[in-house]
Scaffold this active site. Structure first.
Site, short mmCIF file in Angstrom:
data_model
loop_
_atom_site.label_atom_id
_atom_site.label_comp_id
_atom_site.label_asym_id
_atom_site.label_seq_id
_atom_site.Cartn_x
_atom_site.Cartn_y
_atom_site.Cartn_z
N ARG A 186 28.51 -28.80 17.04
CA ARG A 186 27.39 -27.74 17.21
C ARG A 186 27.91 -26.42 17.82
O ARG A 186 27.05 -25.79 18.63
CB ARG A 186 26.62 -28.58 18.36
N GLU A 240 27.17 -45.40 20.21
CA GLU A 240 26.82 -46.62 19.26
C GLU A 240 28.25 -47.37 19.24
O GLU A 240 28.13 -48.31 18.44
CB GLU A 240 26.69 -45.98 18.02
N TRP A 281 26.35 -35.60 24.56
CA TRP A 281 26.71 -35.07 23.27
C TRP A 281 25.90 -33.70 22.94
O TRP A 281 25.85 -33.17 21.86
CB TRP A 281 26.69 -35.96 22.16
N THR A 303 31.16 -33.67 19.82
CA THR A 303 30.44 -33.11 18.73
C THR A 303 29.74 -31.76 19.07
O THR A 303 29.17 -31.02 18.47
CB THR A 303 29.33 -33.98 18.05
N ASP A 337 17.04 -46.50 21.98
CA ASP A 337 18.09 -45.53 21.62
C ASP A 337 17.41 -44.21 21.97
O ASP A 337 17.76 -43.20 21.26
CB ASP A 337 18.51 -45.54 20.19
N ASP A 356 18.24 -41.67 23.93
CA ASP A 356 19.11 -40.53 24.44
C ASP A 356 18.25 -39.74 25.02
O ASP A 356 17.54 -39.08 24.42
CB ASP A 356 20.00 -39.99 23.33
#
Lengths: 529, 263
Positions: free
Chosen positions: A133, A195, A243, A177, A304, A306
């Site tokens: 990114r 994960e 992330w 990332t 999930d 996040d």
């Protein structure tokens, strides 16, 4: 012959001027601290430490935005989406390309000065694509995290590596990332791998040497506060990655980080407890990394969700009181306003259909209403929103972001055993489809034909009022969007979407001002205009 | 300009799940017959696929460009051992990582892919393709709207390849209960333009500002929504549940399954 000579002379003179300019225009910490005051540049991932993605530029207006013309295109050489946010400093754009290349580009012509390729280790493992990114910049260097969990510093004039250090163990599926965040003399990154059963952390490195300055785990170890939000040894592989780039408040000297999902992802019963600090925002001292406060959005998450969204900071009069707030449209479907001095919950309301929870209590803790097995959960696995950067306009007082509307998932939990470097998911999921076997949506779009249709979910660009927690307007797209936002002092909002349109929207009314088909605009709205 | 609501009433989630469980109850154990892989392997593969593959390839296996695992469409691989090579060695210059799977997991993945992503092993009665062809073209009235291998109208989807992209259960349901089986993209649409032209047909593609359809005159039309004064999407298919007998339905399903592209 004479002409050639002349050109040569001018060429050399021009080169000298360029060099002089570059030397005088170091990107100091002070410049990044005041990045909003030089809107012709973009010196940090979110445009400034408040992460408002608001530009003071006002030359592009609702009246003339339709005159915008494509100036240049830089074709990526690698298949896959750009998730890279360009950094622009004094006419030079630094952008990363999959998997881990950095390019210095002339922002006026799109021509490339240099390209640095980092080849990640073969066993690098990421859940969701070889994404990067972007870089951070400080003084004469740019910094990139890598898929094999390294942090690389490059000379920003030559593109040559200056140092290259390990952030995490690639054999245990740690990765980086996100674009790093530079604060003072440090480069700060978090790790991915939620994960794969990692134990997440945020770590800071000396910008000159790469030496680790501090490292704060997002899962407290034995003896630390809130360790008892985990049972047994679940904490060792409990995920909680970081992330997406955080924010910084220089007055409080706090950095803010969104923390990702607990692991295994979908079997919450396998890890009883709140699983702190997964799905939380954490406030860390910029110098020491010490945890000052946390706020957890989704305790014992089974979906999930996040909480890696960008913490958007603003100093506003909130319901009559001057306040230092943090605004947060969470993947779990709720929009929050927090006090960023203390982490206190101020307001929170659902912005899309939410059925995993029936509401928030007075402390912002969700009241869980888990759905029966086989029944759809709203919002679905990709969330009501995700990592796509939002924007806050101090002029309109509104918060803008990309939501996924009418999108649901059917989860299946099962027992998982942790093994190093292997997926640690605890089950699986399917996207709720309007007919059995009908096509659905996933991470990223690769088909030019939308044969799943808006019945599986669609994008809704939302403007939220932090005073009320309510939506003020929304602008729908037919497909979903992973696009970020940019607002301007001329009250325009720029964004994209999976359909490939570049959208300019009136930030006050939500009316479309112009849309242009560019092929694909999956990137954030901070495109170089 | 105001476009009438484009939203279509969705099946309530409850009803949808009821449909799913109805199907599950109808399911009986699949006869392995001369299949190469056991149903246990398919089941294992389904689980491993969800854990290891679905994040990138998607729940239906079609999210990576040029690849549709459920119908056996790959970039280069052909044989099962090719697939094992790709999974264990990685591919596409590192975009697909190498997976270190146990033998039974690898076997399961291949089985699941080769089973067309149908972990339930839905046992649908499959009849005689030749009788089915006659029904398709005659009593069933299918050929009135559907085209097969260059013959027939284009207004409904071309079925020349339908046996390769649908499961037997899906084909059967399309005959017995078309309203719940109809894919959203195939819903009949009716558009009226500013020029007062009325267009009926079905969608091929759509985005926020445009829609691409094949109209009743078999023309490909691309329309800007801003040029429309009305745009209706029916939640009912243009066909009714079939009144063919169960034997006849089995025959038609058998015929449809035999349609796997040009000969």
């Amino acid at each position: 012959m004479r002409t050639t000579m002349k050109i040569r002379k001018y060429g050399i003179a021009f080169l000298l001027i360029l060099l002089a300019t570059n030397v005088s225009a170091q990107v100091s910490f002070e410049r990044i601290l005041n990045a909003e005051d030089e809107p012709e540049n973009w010196l940090t991932y979110n445009g400034g430490y408040k992460s408002q993605r608001y530009s003071k530029l006002d030359q592009i207006t609702p009246e003339n935005v339709s005159d915008l013309k494509l100036q240049w295109t830089l074709q990526n050489q690698v298949f896959g989406a750009w998730q890279s946010n360009p950094i622009v400093a004094d006419g030079i754009m630094y952008i990363t390309e999959r998997p881990n290349s950095v390019m210095a580009v002339d922002a006026i012509t799109g021509r490339v000065f240099w390209k640095y390729r980092h080849v990640p280790a073969e066993n690098a493992l990421v859940c969701c694509g070889a994404n990067n990114r972007g870089v951070a910049i400080l003084d004469d260097k740019v910094f990139m995290g890598t898929l094999d969990a390294r942090l690389v510093a490059l000379d920003r004039i030559t593109g040559s590596p200056v140092w290259d250090v390990e952030v995490g163990d690639v054999n245990q599926a740690y990765s980086v990332t996100m674009a790093p965040l530079v604060v003072k003399d440090k480069v700060i990154v978090g790790v991915g791998g939620g994960e794969f059963g990692i134990r997440g952390y945020v770590a800071a490195y000396d910008a000159d040497t790469g030496e680790e300055a501090w490292k704060t785990y997002t899962i407290p170890g034995p003896g630390e506060p809130n360790h008892d939000s985990w049972e047994g040894d679940d904490w060792e592989h409990g995920g909680a990655p970081v992330w997406i780039t955080g924010s910084f408040d220089p007055e409080l000297n706090l950095t803010y980080w969104g923390v990702g999902n607990p692991g295994p992802d979908w079997n919450a019963g396998q890890r009883p407890g709140d699983n702190l600090y997964s799905d939380s925002v954490i406030a860390l001292d910029a110098d020491s990394g010490e945890l000052k406060w946390y706020f957890q959005f989704t305790p014992n998450d089974a979906y999930d969700y996040d909480s890696v969204q960008v913490p958007v900071l603003a100093d506003i009069v909130w319901r009559g009181t001057p306040s230092k707030v943090m605004m947060w449209a969470n993947r779990n479907g709720y929009f929050y306003v927090l006090d960023r001095v203390t982490g206190k919950f101020l307001e929170g309301k659902p912005y899309v259909t939410v059925n995993w929870s029936s509401g928030l209590d007075e402390n912002g803790r969700p009241i869980p209403t888990p759905q029966d097995e086989g029944m759809p959960t709203f919002p679905g696995n990709q969330g009501g929103t995700n990592w796509y950067p939002p924007s806050f306009s101090p002029r309109t007082g509104l918060f803008y972001f990309s939501a996924w509307q009418d999108y649901a998932t059917i989860y299946r939990a099962e027992e998982s055993e942790y093994e190093p470097g292997r997926a640690f998911l605890g089950g699986g999921f399917s996207v709720l489809a309007p007919a059995p076997g009908a096509p659905t949506i996933g991470i990223g779009r690769t088909n030019p034909i939308n044969n799943w249709t808006n019945e599986v979910g669609f994008a809704s660009l939302k403007a939220m009022d932090p005073q009320t927690g309510e939506e003020v307007w929304s602008y729908d797209q037919f497909d979903v969007s992973d696009s970020g936002m940019l607002t301007t002092a001329s009250d325009l909002l720029f964004t994209g979407g999976r359909e490939g349109y570049f959208h300019a929207v009136d930030a006050r009314s939500g009316d479309s001002v112009v849309e242009r088909q560019l092929g694909r605009t999956d990137c954030d709205g901070a495109s170089y205009l | 300009m105001e476009i009438p609501s484009l939203r279509i009433s969705r099946l309530p989630s409850l009803a949808l799940c009821a449909v799913f469980s109805f199907c599950a109850q109808q399911t009986v154990a699949q006869e392995v017959g001369d299949h190469q892989y056991t149903s246990e392997a398919v089941e294992t593969g389904s689980r491993v696929y969800t854990q290891q593959c679905a994040l990138c390839h998607g729940p239906q296996g079609d999210l990576v460009d040029g690849i549709d695992l459920s119908i056996g469409q790959f970039r280069n691989a052909q044989s099962d051992s090719d697939l094992v090579g790709v999974i264990s060695g990685g591919a596409a210059e590192g975009r697909m990582p190498a997976f270190n799977l146990r033998a039974e997991e690898m076997n399961g993945i291949i089985a699941f892919i080769r089973a067309g992503f149908d972990p339930e092993g839905v046992a649908v009665r499959i009849g005689d393709p030749a009788r089915g062809k006659a029904l398709f073209e005659g009593k069933g009235e299918c050929a009135d709207c559907h085209r097969v291998r260059g013959v027939g109208p284009r207004t409904a989807p071309d079925l020349s390849n339908i046996g390769a992209i649908r499961t037997p259960a899906s084909l059967q349901r399309n005959l017995l209960d078309p309203a719940t089986a109809l894919l959203p993209i195939n819903r009949p649409v009716r558009l009226v333009t500013r020029n007062e032209e009325t267009i009926v047909g079905r969608r091929l593609n759509e985005d926020t500002y445009t829609v691409q359809i094949i109209d009743s005159q078999e023309r490909l039309r691309s329309l800007k929504k801003s040029d429309l004064v009305s745009y209706e999407i029916s939640d009912q298919p243009s066909k009714q549940p079939t009144d063919m007998t169960s034997d006849e339905v089995a025959d038609v399903v058998g015929y449809l399954l035999s349609l796997r592209g040009i000969e």
